[in-house]
Design an enzyme around this catalytic site. Structure first.
Site, PDB file in Angstrom:
ATOM      1  CB  SER A   1      -0.947  -0.044   1.202  1.00  0.00           C
ATOM      2  OG  SER A   1      -2.019   0.846   1.023  1.00  0.00           O
TER       3      SER A   1
ATOM      4  CG  HIS B   1      -5.494  -2.611  -0.415  1.00  0.00           C
ATOM      5  ND1 HIS B   1      -4.585  -2.234  -1.381  1.00  0.00           N
ATOM      6  CD2 HIS B   1      -5.145  -1.922   0.703  1.00  0.00           C
ATOM      7  CE1 HIS B   1      -3.746  -1.354  -0.884  1.00  0.00           C
ATOM      8  NE2 HIS B   1      -4.054  -1.152   0.388  1.00  0.00           N
TER       9      HIS B   1
END
Length: 631
Positions: A491, A604
């Site tokens: 991320s 994610h």
């Protein structure tokens, strides 16, 4: 040689969380990771004040709540044949079969009994307009999808009241409000909700149902995530005023809706009122506010620790459960119960009674059979004088006088933190003979708003901090081979990995995960891009296009000399797949050493909640890349 943790040891972890209490009784959730069936299975356990015992037998039981009289526990499950619909069950605490009350098409996000125990309020998404029968998506709003959920356009989360006896359900909140937290007080339903997630994506208000209408009680400019109604008509709020954008800390406030007065009770502690520590073997975290004897109980991230605090209406703050660890969830009945972990101990359940702490469970006692590297803390004085927390973990079986390759790990966020929480990934790397270096550079949570605020300055002070951490580690620990250092992160940590390989040649290998490579594409394709990017860059795309490009690692692709592995998932809507594809294509076009690993069906949160076999494969890819280039 001592036995360290492997990638496949992921399947041994038991994830403890979602605790609720009634007087001396406790109910909580334990999730198992099955590599064989490539799935997660959860059941509920009960503590009656004497011993812990299994309470339900369902394979997907979660989110337990006691009834007001403690005679029932409501919980969510997926026991149906297709395993898709969320189901609401109740079960007697003194024994008996679970009884199905209702089913919900799109999941069950939250639940709570009414004060009389006759109904259960359930938060669940619904379609707010009729959907076409074909497979064409006609979209009229943003966000249109959300990470871990998929399509969210045309949906809102609403509250249904479900009768405990008959199972009849009735919607009680309007379709235009997207509900999250719910509580009852003096016969009224209070809740937090977003009204305009397109124009005000960082605003969530407090509402009350009066008659058939929802009345807003807060002014439409804060992000209220939790609350407690008090007897005098005022409220305790857990809220973020966004005065400093996303880096603003969430605090505990006392709020009077009649006068509009908002007092920050936690003003003397410049810390976020939630747990922001990173962990890849974490159970479900229920950490709602609790109010008892004039004290508000809450979890806050304080540097590399997440501890349980309490504050009273005069603003006096006390640390209730401290230590170098991460308090994950808690509840208060006759005593305080909480789940916690540290860097070498996975999450377990504890009680705090009369100032004495007792460990109730040992679901992860198997970990004692393994050799684990304890993080060694060191301070780094950055070039501008600010101190940075950093750690190293020595390889398992460390031998003095030997030189070892190292891996710099960078956390996501950026407003999260590393610290005293369990990271399976770090232990896998140390078991394979790597030193692991990690730190909390500028941008991290737990050190105050000024420290966390890097808006408009990505790749500047944060990058310097990371490089200075590596410099200091090489100075202090002569067993690190400075010619064999790798870097990885996910991320924001993936963004920073991309940035690093475009700005320095000091790393021998890199693995970037679920990253941003281009702020321009990130803005328009992801679930949070339309508000996160302008907040972090400091402007929108049209008023400062140059800044969006200047802060994009893609711009610096011609500079990359480090062998790079890119890991991404097809359903990562937080940082969508094109972030990986365009960076990979650019590097290939430019003749660089790069490989791309794409995980189908993952989002994610691959490293935290992806399919177990995919999580193992991800760890194998990271470790394999580092072994290939550093050994």
């Amino acid at each position: 040689m001592p036995k360290g943790l492997s990638e496949k040891d992921l399947g041994k972890f038991k994830l403890v969380g979602n605790v609720d209490s009634f007087k001396r009784k406790l109910v909580f959730q334990v999730t198992e990771i099955s590599l064989e069936k490539d799935d997660y299975f959860s059941r509920l356990y009960l503590y009656d004040g004497r011993k812990v015992r299994p309470f339900t037998a369902g394979k997907k039981d979660s989110n337990p709540r006691f009834s007001p009289d403690g005679r029932l526990v409501a919980f969510a499950s997926k026991r149906g044949k297709d395993g898709k619909e969320a189901e609401l069950y109740v079960i007697p605490t003194d024994g008996g079969e679970a009884r199905l009350l209702a089913k919900f098409k799109y999941g069950l996000q939250n639940l709570r009994f009414t004060e009389d125990g006759k109904s259960i309020a359930v938060v669940t998404p619904i379609d707010i307009e009729k959907k076409p029968r074909d497979d064409v998506h006609v979209i009229k709003e943003i966000p249109f999808w959300f990470n871990g959920i998929s399509w969210v356009y045309g949906k809102r989360s609403v509250v249904y009241l479900v009768d405990v006896e008959t199972g009849r359900k009735k919607r009680v909140t309007p379709k235009n409000l997207d509900v999250s937290q719910i509580r009852f007080h003096k016969g009224k339903l209070y809740f937090t909700a977003q009204e305009d997630r397109e124009r005000k994506p960082m605003v969530s208000d407090l509402y009350v149902i009066e008659g058939r209408k929802a009345k807003r009680l807060t002014p439409g400019k804060w992000d209220v995530s939790d609350f407690i109604p008090l007897g005098d008509g005022t409220f305790i709020l857990k809220a973020n005023t966004r005065e400093r954008g996303i880096p603003t800390n969430t605090h505990i406030y006392h709020y009077d809706p009649q006068t509009g007065e908002m007092r920050k009770l936690t003003k003397d502690l410049d810390r976020s009122a939630y747990n922001s520590l990173n962990c890849d073997v974490r159970g479900s975290q229920r950490a709602e506010l609790a109010f008892k004897d004039g004290w508000v109980y809450y979890i806050a991230t304080d540097g590399p620790r997440a501890n349980l605090f309490r504050v009273n209406l005069d603003g006096k703050i006390e640390r209730v459960v401290g230590g170098d660890r991460s308090v994950e969830s808690f509840a208060i009945g006759d005593y305080i119960v909480f789940t916690a972990q540290d860097a070498v101990t996975p999450t377990e359940l504890y009680v705090l009674r009369d100032g004495k702490e007792k460990k109730l469970t040992d679901f992860n006692g198997w970990i004692k059979e393994y050799a684990l590297s304890e993080p060694e803390h060191f301070k780094v004085k950055a070039s501008d004088g600010v101190e940075i927390d950093a750690w190293i973990m020595r390889p398992v079986g460390f031998e003095p006088g030997k030189k070892y390759p190292a891996v710099l790990e960078i956390h996501g966020g950026p407003k999260t933190a590393y610290g005293y929480s369990f990271m399976h990934e770090f232990h896998v790397l140390t078991a394979k003979g790597f030193v692991v270096i990690f730190s909390n550079p500028r941008g991290s949570d737990g050190y105050g708003e000024e420290f966390a605020d890097i808006r408009g300055r990505y790749g500047e002070r944060d990058y310097q901090d990371l490089m200075e951490v590596v410099d200091e580690a090489l100075k202090r620990f002569d067993f690190i081979d400075g010619e064999r250092i790798g870097v990885t992160g996910g991320s924001y940590g993936g963004f920073m990995t991309n940035w690093i390989v475009g700005h320095t040649k000091r790393f021998r290998a890199a693995v970037t995960q679920r990253s941003i490579s281009n702020w321009v594409s990130f803005f328009g394709t992801t679930d949070i891009g339309y508000f996160f990017a302008p907040d972090q860059i400091g402007s929108d795309l049209w008023s400062n296009t140059e800044a969006f490009w200047d802060k994009s690692p893609l711009k610096y692709a011609p500079n990359v000399e480090t062998p790079l592995l890119i890991i991404h998932s097809t359903e990562d809507y937080r940082c969508w797949l094109p972030e990986a594809l365009q960076f990979y294509t650019a590097l290939k076009y430019l003749g660089k050493t790069v490989e791309l690993a794409i995980f189908p069906g993952e989002n994610h949160d691959l490293s935290r909640s992806g399919k177990p076999k995919h999580r193992v494969k991800r760890l194998e890819l990271i470790a394999g890349w580092m072994e290939r280039w550093l050994k």
